[in-house]
Motif scaffolding. Structure first.
Motif, PDB file in Angstrom:
ATOM      1  N   ALA A   1       0.827  -1.208   0.000  1.00 54.36           N
ATOM      2  CA  ALA A   1       0.000   0.000   0.000  1.00 54.36           C
ATOM      3  C   ALA A   1       0.863   1.260   0.000  1.00 54.36           C
ATOM      4  CB  ALA A   1      -0.938   0.000   1.205  1.00 54.36           C
ATOM      5  N   ALA A   2       1.983   1.236   0.728  1.00 50.47           N
ATOM      6  CA  ALA A   2       2.875   2.392   0.779  1.00 50.47           C
ATOM      7  C   ALA A   2       3.495   2.664  -0.586  1.00 50.47           C
ATOM      8  CB  ALA A   2       3.967   2.169   1.821  1.00 50.47           C
ATOM      9  N   LEU A   3       3.915   1.624  -1.279  1.00 47.43           N
ATOM     10  CA  LEU A   3       4.487   1.783  -2.612  1.00 47.43           C
ATOM     11  C   LEU A   3       3.447   2.311  -3.594  1.00 47.43           C
ATOM     12  CD1 LEU A   3       6.589  -1.492  -2.639  1.00 47.43           C
ATOM     13  CD2 LEU A   3       7.525   0.829  -2.820  1.00 47.43           C
TER      14      LEU A   3
ATOM     15  N   LEU B   1       2.980   5.970  -2.905  1.00 48.76           N
ATOM     16  CA  LEU B   1       4.105   6.743  -3.419  1.00 48.76           C
ATOM     17  C   LEU B   1       3.952   6.989  -4.921  1.00 48.76           C
ATOM     18  CD1 LEU B   1       6.846   8.011  -2.686  1.00 48.76           C
ATOM     19  CD2 LEU B   1       7.901   5.791  -3.168  1.00 48.76           C
ATOM     20  N   ARG B   2       3.549   5.967  -5.652  1.00 48.20           N
ATOM     21  CA  ARG B   2       3.381   6.147  -7.100  1.00 48.20           C
ATOM     22  C   ARG B   2       2.157   7.001  -7.420  1.00 48.20           C
ATOM     23  NH1 ARG B   2       5.956   1.054  -7.849  1.00 48.20           N
ATOM     24  NH2 ARG B   2       7.819   1.365  -9.154  1.00 48.20           N
ATOM     25  N   ASN B   3       1.101   6.818  -6.642  1.00 52.05           N
ATOM     26  CA  ASN B   3      -0.101   7.632  -6.892  1.00 52.05           C
ATOM     27  C   ASN B   3       0.148   9.112  -6.616  1.00 52.05           C
ATOM     28  OD1 ASN B   3      -1.602   5.418  -7.685  1.00 52.05           O
ATOM     29  ND2 ASN B   3      -2.552   5.117  -5.671  1.00 52.05           N
TER      30      ASN B   3
ATOM     31  N   ASP C   1       9.465   5.031 -12.298  1.00 49.76           N
ATOM     32  CA  ASP C   1      10.199   3.911 -12.885  1.00 49.76           C
ATOM     33  C   ASP C   1      11.517   3.645 -12.163  1.00 49.76           C
ATOM     34  OD1 ASP C   1       8.286   3.446 -14.892  1.00 49.76           O
ATOM     35  OD2 ASP C   1       9.122   5.071 -16.095  1.00 49.76           O
ATOM     36  N   ARG C   2      11.775   4.401 -11.101  1.00 52.10           N
ATOM     37  CA  ARG C   2      13.000   4.186 -10.318  1.00 52.10           C
ATOM     38  C   ARG C   2      12.654   4.245  -8.825  1.00 52.10           C
ATOM     39  NH1 ARG C   2      17.489   8.280 -12.031  1.00 52.10           N
ATOM     40  NH2 ARG C   2      15.723   9.737 -12.033  1.00 52.10           N
ATOM     41  N   VAL C   3      12.113   3.126  -8.348  1.00 50.85           N
ATOM     42  CA  VAL C   3      11.704   3.025  -6.947  1.00 50.85           C
ATOM     43  C   VAL C   3      12.392   1.807  -6.327  1.00 50.85           C
ATOM     44  CG1 VAL C   3       9.780   2.706  -5.342  1.00 50.85           C
ATOM     45  CG2 VAL C   3       9.472   4.118  -7.386  1.00 50.85           C
ATOM     46  N   ALA C   4      13.001   2.021  -5.181  1.00 47.87           N
ATOM     47  CA  ALA C   4      13.657   0.938  -4.439  1.00 47.87           C
ATOM     48  C   ALA C   4      12.974   0.761  -3.092  1.00 47.87           C
ATOM     49  CB  ALA C   4      15.139   1.252  -4.234  1.00 47.87           C
TER      50      ALA C   4
ATOM     51  N   SER D   1       2.868  -1.467  -6.934  1.00 49.55           N
ATOM     52  CA  SER D   1       3.697  -1.863  -5.787  1.00 49.55           C
ATOM     53  C   SER D   1       5.002  -2.528  -6.222  1.00 49.55           C
ATOM     54  CB  SER D   1       2.923  -2.811  -4.859  1.00 49.55           C
ATOM     55  OG  SER D   1       2.642  -4.035  -5.501  1.00 49.55           O
ATOM     56  N   LYS D   2       5.280  -2.538  -7.514  1.00 49.37           N
ATOM     57  CA  LYS D   2       6.509  -3.151  -8.011  1.00 49.37           C
ATOM     58  C   LYS D   2       7.685  -2.198  -7.817  1.00 49.37           C
ATOM     59  CE  LYS D   2       8.482  -5.418 -12.088  1.00 49.37           C
ATOM     60  NZ  LYS D   2       8.941  -6.552 -11.271  1.00 49.37           N
ATOM     61  N   VAL D   3       8.858  -2.761  -7.509  1.00 50.45           N
ATOM     62  CA  VAL D   3      10.057  -1.938  -7.319  1.00 50.45           C
ATOM     63  C   VAL D   3      11.131  -2.337  -8.323  1.00 50.45           C
ATOM     64  CG1 VAL D   3       9.577  -1.594  -4.872  1.00 50.45           C
ATOM     65  CG2 VAL D   3      11.080  -3.481  -5.583  1.00 50.45           C
TER      66      VAL D   3
END
Length: 551
Positions: free
Chosen positions: A389-391, A394-396, A406-409, A431-433
């Motif tokens: 949910a946090a990821l 962050l993207r939303n 496109d650059r999330v760790a 939610s993909k990193v």
């Protein structure tokens, strides 16, 4: 039935479940576990019928209490660290065949137990079989009386400083329906649950546990190997054989005792409470062995923008919050890092990751430092769902925080590293990193080098022996695929926190996926919270991120 008269014993206004368990004796004296109940629990080998040879007159009938002692070996007592701390446990089996709660009391059997109790002892009570015997008025007790006698045993155990545990009655070997052993106890199964709830007494649901276990084994196997269904001419005590689906052979008694033992382990997990896990407590602890360590911490004046306690997920009772550190430089969208604190899945806070988040923001990364659901709130997979949910949050809000989606760790430390790795290998869509950073966290709960820790068991809803599939499901190693992102491992010199790492690196290598490993020599676990190990840690992290994000 007329209400029984007995003394009451109060600790404050009431005895709460957690307080009850945590009050178990903390000294090294032997803890005595008294067993009170009926024939399914009784010890037939211990002078049950004075002057008679058990092997000739009773064997192979065996009560589960008769074999319960063998489970309390020295190496198994660690399971109960949070219930009682002792070098030895003595099982004192006072159960007797044909007894209901009423007759056990009226015959003076309870009085003898009561007079023997010492503070810290345990009283495990399992009745119901004979209480329900309406066709045997000499032992029958209606459910009102059954509950009242259970209340008596509970109250008077507490009066002596002992700790009661209620068990529902063990299953009989009937009725079976379509391969499932069903309940025969009805209201006599419900009554002890009600007393346990009313009086805040720990409960082991032996009826449910034994039915589930017997169902898994199957009717034919259980009937032949566990219950007293004996062929003629095999046992001296039963020359004509036996057809008994209530009492146990030795293997059946051990199987039931194992279920009780597992239930006791679960009660120990329920009593497990968090210890403070902060930068300061860690620094003080490490100073005993590393006198030169100093705690990390944020500077008095921040050189980044901070969005404090943003709600990223509305929970059922507790909202999940994050601190977002924003870089002050550059207009182009920044890569982002989600940070996950450690603490054995039961303690710690996002405060522990503040300095990492701050330094990542200074290096040009949007750093989202999150809280998540701890194990004393909800078990797995609640925390994992929080991270996904946090990821997604962050993207939303990528445009608002100037994030390059496109650059999330994802980065975690200790238990947070296991969680971060798990979210990194299971995330999909928003939610993909694109990178995972694991700071001294295991990536497999089921690999040979993994330990069966109490904190992991609490988070995963039980020990590996009972919840193997869940332990696998929570292991990042199980999900490695062609879609797994690059991974950085920064490890202490403590091997137990590397469980599954080498196997995961091999899996990544076979798929051509980039990984790095840095082990900091002579370092303790939690090294990232203190100097002098913090500086190399942040350097490894930023160098890795620059590499995988082509900065």
């Amino acid at each position: 039935m007329e209400r029984l008269k007995f003394k009451s014993f109060k600790i404050g206004a009431s005895i709460a479940f957690g307080f009850l368990l945590l009050s178990f004796t903390a000294d090294k004296k032997p803890v005595t576990i008294y067993l009170i109940g009926d024939s399914t629990m009784a010890d037939y080998s211990n002078n049950y019928e004075p002057g008679k040879d058990y092997m000739k007159t009773r064997y192979p009938v065996t009560g589960w209490g008769q074999v319960f002692q063998e489970f309390f070996k020295k190496d198994s007592l660690g399971y109960f660290h949070d219930l009682f701390r002792t070098d030895s446990v003595i099982v004192d089996d006072r159960a007797r065949g044909g007894r209901s709660t009423r007759t056990f009391f009226q015959e003076g059997r309870w009085r003898k137990v009561y007079e023997s109790l010492r503070p810290g002892d345990i009283v495990m009570m399992q009745f119901g079989h004979n209480d329900a015997a309406e066709n045997k008025p000499e032992r029958y007790v209606d459910t009102t009386g059954y509950k009242e006698f259970l209340r008596l045993f509970v109250s008077q155990s507490r009066e002596k400083g002992a700790f009661p545990i209620i068990l529902t009655p063990v299953a009989r070997n009937y009725p079976w329906k379509e391969g499932v052993l069903e309940d025969i106890h009805g209201m006599y199964d419900l009554a002890p649950r009600e007393v346990a709830l009313e009086m805040k007494v720990p409960l082991i649901d032996l009826n449910m546990r034994s039915r589930a276990f017997f169902t898994k084994k199957g009717k034919e196997y259980v009937s032949e190997h566990y219950f007293m269904n004996l062929p003629a001419g095999v046992y001296e005590a039963y020359p004509k054989g036996q057809n008994d689906n209530t009492h146990f052979q030795p293997d059946g008694a051990r199987a039931v005792a194992q279920q009780v033992f597992e239930g006791l382990k679960v009660l120990a997990l329920d009593s497990l409470k968090p210890s403070p896990y902060t930068i300061q407590t860690t620094s003080e602890k490490l100073k005993k062995y590393y006198p030169d360590v100093t705690p990390t911490g944020l500077p008095d004046k921040l050189k980044t923008d901070l969005k404090k306690d943003i709600i990223y997920r509305v929970g059922d009772g507790t909202d999940k919050k994050a601190d977002i550190f924003l870089p002050n430089k550059g207009r182009k969208p920044h890569p982002a890092v989600l940070l996950v604190h450690g603490g054995g899945w039961i303690s710690g806070s996002k405060d522990n990751m503040e300095i990492l988040a701050y330094d990542l923001a200074r290096a040009g990364y949007v750093a989202m430092n999150v809280s998540y659901t701890l194990s004393d709130e909800k078990p797995y997979p609640a925390a994992l769902n929080d991270l996904h949910a946090a990821l997604t949050y962050l993207r939303n809000h990528a445009e608002e925080f100037n994030v390059d989606p496109d650059r999330v760790a994802v980065l975690g430390a200790s238990a947070g590293a296991q969680l971060a790795s798990l979210s990194g290998v299971t995330g999909t869509g928003n939610s993909k990193v694109q990178a995972i950073i694991n700071i001294d966290g295991i990536v497999s709960f089921v690999s040979p080098e993994a330990e069966e820790g109490r904190y992991a068991a609490k988070w995963l809803g039980g020990y590996k022996s009972e919840n193997l599939e869940i332990w696998k499901a929570a292991s990042p190693l199980e999900y490695v695929s062609e879609n797994t992102p690059p991974i950085l491992f920064v490890n202490s010199a403590q091997p137990r926190f590397h469980a599954g790492r080498d196997a995961m690196i091999n899996e990544l290598k076979n798929r051509g996926i980039y990984s790095e490993v840095h082990t900091i020599p002579d370092s303790p676990h939690s090294f990232w919270l203190v100097n002098p190990w913090y500086e190399p840690t942040i350097t490894y992290i930023t160098d890795f991120l620059k590499n995988v994000f082509d900065e």
